[in-house]
Scaffold this motif. Structure first.
Motif, PDB file in Angstrom:
ATOM      1  N   TYR A  58       7.556   4.469  16.771  1.00 35.93           N
ATOM      2  CA  TYR A  58       8.169   5.498  17.728  1.00 35.93           C
ATOM      3  C   TYR A  58       7.056   5.921  18.664  1.00 35.93           C
ATOM      4  O   TYR A  58       5.921   6.219  17.906  1.00 35.93           O
ATOM      5  N   GLY A  78      13.952   9.025  15.450  1.00 35.10           N
ATOM      6  CA  GLY A  78      12.824   8.545  16.211  1.00 35.10           C
ATOM      7  C   GLY A  78      13.264   8.475  17.434  1.00 35.10           C
ATOM      8  O   GLY A  78      14.244   8.188  17.942  1.00 35.10           O
ATOM      9  N   ARG A  80      11.985   6.348  21.087  1.00 35.59           N
ATOM     10  CA  ARG A  80      11.129   5.253  21.788  1.00 35.59           C
ATOM     11  C   ARG A  80      11.727   5.146  23.268  1.00 35.59           C
ATOM     12  O   ARG A  80      12.870   5.120  23.364  1.00 35.59           O
TER      13      ARG A  80
END
Length: 182
Positions: A58, A78, A80
């Motif tokens: 991530y 996470g 991203r």
């Protein structure tokens, strides 16, 4: 070469560029002490490590890891490409701009977390998406997991929601507490 960080768990040394969660950064253990998780940076990527196994890459890691009381389940956040994912037992649930307040029921069969999408907040459970709200926080389950409560901010007032029933609005509301027998 730079300075590396290490986690030593049960005599096994694991090295990383940095351990990134907490101040000071420390591992988190499940309540039964059988599982361990922590946040790391290796190169440009951030990962959550659970039981020594590095999870997906991530750009940023957030809430967690959070373990169920029996240690069978784990959740973390996470990020991203500007998208937030709630990762529950290794499965990404996503499409959000933020994740916070991840909790499990005492027996680990249920979960809830707060998800943000732009300026709206949602309460996400294992079976439904509730909202949008201006702001939602403090999800909690009754001891047997049958009941769910959380707080919401709407129209400049705070409401407690218990079992999908919204209280009148007040200037402030403390956390909802369940008795041991629900």
């Amino acid at each position: 070469m730079g300075t590396r960080s290490a986690v030593v768990l049960d005599g096994t040394v694991r090295e990383y560029d940095a351990i990134t969660a907490g101040n000071p950064p420390v591992p988190y253990f499940s309540a039964n002490g059988q599982r361990c998780g922590y946040s790391i940076r290796d190169g440009k990527n951030k990962h959550i490590v659970i039981d020594g196994e590095k999870g997906p890459a991530y750009d940023l890691t957030g809430t967690g890891p959070v373990f169920s009381n029996d240690g069978r389940h784990v959740a973390y956040a996470g990020y991203r490409n500007d998208t937030a994912y709630a990762v529950i037992d290794g499965i990404e649930h996503g499409g959000w701009t933020g994740i916070e307040d991840m909790v499990f029921s005492e027996d680990g069969t249920r979960y809830a977390y707060v998800a943000k999408r732009n300026y709206d907040s949602y309460l996400i459970t294992e079976v439904e998406e509730l909202g949008p709200f201006k702001h939602v926080w403090n999800p909690s389950f009754s001891p047997d997991g049958s009941r769910l409560s959380y707080l919401v901010h709407e129209d400049s007032l705070v409401h407690a929601i218990v079992d999908s029933v919204k209280s009148p609005g007040y200037a402030d509301v403390g956390p909802v507490l369940f008795s041991p027998d629900n």
